[in-house]
Motif scaffolding. Structure first.
Motif, short mmCIF file in Angstrom:
data_model
loop_
_atom_site.label_atom_id
_atom_site.label_comp_id
_atom_site.label_asym_id
_atom_site.label_seq_id
_atom_site.Cartn_x
_atom_site.Cartn_y
_atom_site.Cartn_z
N THR A 33 0.85 -1.20 0.00
CA THR A 33 0.00 0.00 0.00
C THR A 33 0.88 1.25 0.00
OG1 THR A 33 -1.56 -1.25 1.32
CG2 THR A 33 -1.89 1.12 1.24
N ASP A 37 0.57 3.64 -3.08
CA ASP A 37 -0.21 4.87 -2.84
C ASP A 37 0.67 6.09 -2.57
OD1 ASP A 37 -2.24 3.16 -3.08
OD2 ASP A 37 -2.98 3.30 -1.01
N GLU A 38 1.90 5.87 -2.11
CA GLU A 38 2.72 7.04 -1.75
C GLU A 38 4.02 7.14 -2.55
OE1 GLU A 38 3.01 8.08 2.41
OE2 GLU A 38 1.38 6.70 2.94
#
Ligand SMILES: Cc1cc2nc3c(=O)[nH]c(=O)nc-3n(C[C@H](O)[C@H](O)[C@H](O)COP(=O)(O)OP(=O)(O)OC[C@H]3O[C@@H](n4cnc5c(N)ncnc54)[C@H](O)[C@@H]3O)c2cc1C
Length: 405
Positions: A33, A37-38
């Motif tokens: 994640t 996502d980052e």
């Protein structure tokens, strides 16, 4: 299948069964994640690629965020916030990070300049050294590099000539370290010096050295064949440090530095194999997408065999890596086996990258294509952290026993 057949078999890189703990599985899911996502959006926003390195401010952002999420310190001893994962778990976690293709991969756990560089020193550090050096690195506030190699001391690490001479409450350091990963953006360095008064006697001692001390200079700016500028030289001229910066006992410098060499050698393998997996995945996608003679090139048996060999060798290298990781978890010495893994994984990963370039044809040799970059990057692992020849020496020594050592 021959070239006249138009149906394309389903080509997928086999997903090996997960062999780690439930904790590692959960950790990897959270990493997934974080990376998706980052880190991928962060790299896209700032135009960061593996070759177009990030400025220090951006790296700090990654280190801090990774620390906040509980990833950065995972390799530290438990007392310092480490997760206490097994070697198998560490191997799987690192493989996952490198196979993500993120240009921030070496920064997620801080391998380049973070906790993995100091974790093994925690036992030797004085309370003052913990406060000044180890904890700031563990908290992702400061970056550190580890310097052994010199112009005249490469594979023969014991031949180092950087001198540390005691002068009252201080040591005075003179000499040059080269090829030091992370030195261009470090705050501190662990420097292994000769403390012998007699040049014929090899006595080495380790020191923490702050970058802002007078007489400490980093010379960087060159690029490795992978196009990266992570490495540099550290030039020490009359650099004075407090005697309190000495790490552990005098004469134990190389022993300290190489104390975890067996585990460390093994833990380079998941990076290489994660990158080799990327090369295989890219090749599979290209084999399906690229059409010649009216059909996808993956329909040609010659291309299928390249892919089959890549997948087979990747599976073999991975099996060796995990078997050595299991031996280390069981407490075995596994010195020769770790060298076998480093030797075999680095040579195999490079062969996989070479075939990946072949599958990509002209696209594979143009700069900007990922397999072209992976080919150059994976070539370096045959030299880094003990060349293939040095690994063979270690394996042979263990095979032949003490009489021929
Ligand atoms: C990108 C990069 C990052 C690095 N990061 C660090 C770091 O963070 N810290 C650090 O201290 N060092 C670092 N190094 C240095 C690295 O560990 C050395 O490059 C490596 O150990 C080889 O030393 P050398 O380059 O001097 O090669 P040499 O030792 O000069 O070797 C040249 C050739 O001779 C062969 N050879 C040498 N001795 C023998 C022998 N006894 N038997 C058979 N063959 C032999 C070698 O295998 C090689 O083929 C880094 C290097 C690179 C390129």
């Amino acid at each position: 299948m021959d070239a006249t057949t138009t149906t394309l078999p389903t080509l997928r890189a086999p997903m090996p069964p997960f062999e780690g703990s439930d904790g590692a599985r959960d950790f990897i899911a959270r990493l997934d994640t974080f990376i998706r996502d980052e880190l991928h959006p962060l790299a896209d926003k700032h135009g960061i690629t593996s070759e177009n390195g990030a400025p220090r401010a951006l790296l700090e952002q990654v280190w801090r965020r990774s620390h906040e999420l509980g990833f950065y310190g995972v390799t530290l001893p438990k007392a310092l916030g480490g997760a206490g994962f097994s070697v198998v778990d560490h191997t799987l976690i690192k493989e996952f990070i490198y196979a993500s293709g993120s240009p921030f991969a070496p920064h997620v756990l801080g391998e380049l300049t973070g906790p993995p560089r100091v974790g093994a020193l925690a036992k030797q550090a004085t309370p003052d050294q913990m406060e000044r050096f180890i904890l700031p690195v563990a908290r992702a506030e400061k970056a550190i590099c580890f310097a052994i190699t010199e112009p005249e001391a490469g594979s023969d690490a014991g031949a180092l000539q950087t001198r540390a001479v005691r002068d009252g409450d201080e040591f005075v350091l003179d000499g040059t370290k080269r090829f030091i990963s992370g030195s261009p953006f470090c705050d501190f360095a662990v420097i292994i010096c000769s403390t012998s008064d007699d040049p014929a006697v090899r006595e080495t001692t380790a020191f923490f050295v702050e970058r802002d001390r007078p007489g400490f200079r980093v010379e960087a700016g060159y690029k490795t064949m992978a196009g990266q500028s992570h490495t540099g030289s550290i030039v020490l001229s009359g650099c004075r440090i407090p005697a309190a910066n000495q790490i552990g006992e005098r004469g134990r410098g190389l022993a300290l530095a190489l104390g975890r060499i067996t585990v460390n050698r093994l833990l380079h393998c998941p990076a290489m194999l994660g990158l080799a997996r990327l090369a295989l995945e890219d090749s599979l996608a290209h084999a399906i997408r690229r059409r010649q003679f009216g059909q996808p090139i993956g329909a040609f048996q010659a291309v299928q065999h390249l892919l089959a060999d890549m997948a087979t060798e990747l599976a073999a290298a991975r099996a060796l890596m995990l078997s050595v990781a299991r031996s280390l978890d069981a407490g075995d010495d596994a010195r020769a086996e770790a060298s076998m893994a480093k030797l075999f994984c680095s040579e195999t990963a490079f062969r996989i990258a070479d075939r990946a370039v072949q599958v990509h044809g002209g696209e594979g040799i143009v700069q900007g294509s990922r397999v072209e970059f992976l080919f150059r990057l994976l070539r370096m692992y045959r030299v880094l952290t003990g060349t293939s020849e040095i690994q063979r020496n270690t394996i042979a020594r263990e095979l032949l026993g003490p009489t021929l050592r």
